[in-house]
Design a protein around this motif. Structure first.
Motif: not given
Length: 379
Positions: A192-199
């Protein structure tokens, strides 16, 4: 550069002349040979003489290929590993046939999939980077020439926006569905952290219609701790799956046969050193033979027939192991070169180029077998 490991794959039905790409027919321009008394040997031209010498090596290659093709049929037991996105496809080859499995749980691929998000973003924007290295903590590690090669598009262009938005849509769908994937809690959080930061990075870049290496590294650096969490879960899944499969196959083939097991790992060059499956497999084999029986075969692309490629190369290695000691019984250093990765001319070339010629070749380990019932798999 062709070496003994790069010999023809098969010489069946190929004449020695065709094999080497020359014609044995003499041409009108051939110079006739003369003997020491000046007498012309009119029946043999210089090219014919050369062709007869070339044919000696062609005959050797043909015989070598024939032996190898027959030897392939007798290789057992062998495990062939094809590294892939699922953690590897393992094939056990025995005298009774073959069986293949993908032993690694899906957690491996799921964890790595999200860990690859920064690389996915980079692959879209890289060619639009400015070709000058900014003031980054790792600036001295970036090759300016390599950066110019990668950043081949105009850094003022906004052509990257559309493909980056398309990737963002994929990331957003994964983020929405993440809770339903049934992943361990810690892995769900890190993903979740990785996806949120990428977005967040993508949205900010698209809005500003600009990005740079600094903004990208701020994003990629911020998610590194989460990537480590994903790596931990992927490694756990791979170790467990591979070790369980190796234990099951060991029981199937028996202790005596397992002591002589060959493992051939097909990998890409970029992952051929400390390859993940090689590391795990090593501890499951006869420790006395790991150095000679665990073989990494790096390549550029996945071969069309991975099993044949692995067995074909293994046959070369096995027959070279025996040939080395019998062809070079008076020079163990040269014998070790034939058994290993060195070209037989390497020492001589180093000497003639002004080097010492002292290429270090470790002697092959003593082929002792494990004690009956001893399990090399670490618990």
């Amino acid at each position: 550069m062709a070496t003994r490991r790069g010999f023809i794959g098969s010489a069946s039905g190929i004449s020695t002349a065709a094999l080497l790409g020359y014609s044995a027919s003499p041409s009108a321009a051939d110079s006739p040979l003369t003997d020491t008394a000046g007498t012309t040997a009119a029946s043999v031209t210089q090219q014919q003489a050369k062709d007869s010498i070339f044919a000696v090596n062609a005959g050797m290659r043909s015989n070598y290929a024939t032996l190898k093709a027959e030897l392939v049929k007798h290789l057992s037991p062998v495990i062939v590993v094809q590294n892939d996105a699922k953690g590897g496809r393992f094939t056990l080859v025995t005298a009774n046939g073959q069986e293949s499995v993908n032993p690694v749980a899906e957690t491996f691929e799921l964890a790595k999939s999200i860990a690859h998000v920064p690389l996915g973003c980079f692959s879209v924007i890289a060619s639009y980077l400015a070709d000058k290295i900014p003031n980054l903590p790792n600036a001295d590690r970036i090759d300016p020439h390599d950066l110019v090669l990668v950043a081949f598009n105009d850094d003022k262009s906004t052509a990257w926006i559309e493909p980056l938005q398309a990737y963002a849509a994929t990331l957003a769908t994964a983020r929405k569905n993440l809770p339903a994937a049934g992943l361990p809690a810690a892995l769900t959080t890190s993903c979740g952290h990785i996806l949120d930061a990428a977005l967040k990075f993508i949205n900010a870049s698209v809005q500003a219609q600009v990005f740079d290496m600094k903004s990208f590294e701020d994003f990629s650096g911020s998610v590194y701790p989460d990537i480590r969490v994903n790596m931990e879960h992927a490694a756990q899944a791979q170790i467990k799956g591979v070790q369980e499969t190796m234990k099951a196959w060991r029981a199937k083939v028996g202790e005596v046969a397992w002591a002589d097991l060959y493992c051939v790992v097909l990998s890409q060059w970029t992952t051929s050193v400390l390859n993940q499956n090689t590391i795990i497999i090593k501890d499951c084999m006869n420790a006395a033979k790991v150095a000679t029986h665990l073989i990494d075969l790096p390549g550029l692309e996945t071969p069309k027939d991975p099993i044949f490629t692995a067995l074909d190369n293994l046959a070369r290695i096995v027959q070279d192991n025996i040939a080395a000691e019998m062809v070079f019984p008076k020079d163990t250093k040269v014998a070790d070169a034939l058994k290993g990765k060195e070209d037989l001319l390497s020492d001589e070339i180093l000497i003639q180029l002004g080097g010492s010629g002292a290429v270090t070749t470790q002697s092959s380990p003593t082929y002792n077998t494990l004690s009956e019932g001893m399990c090399p798999v670490r618990k």
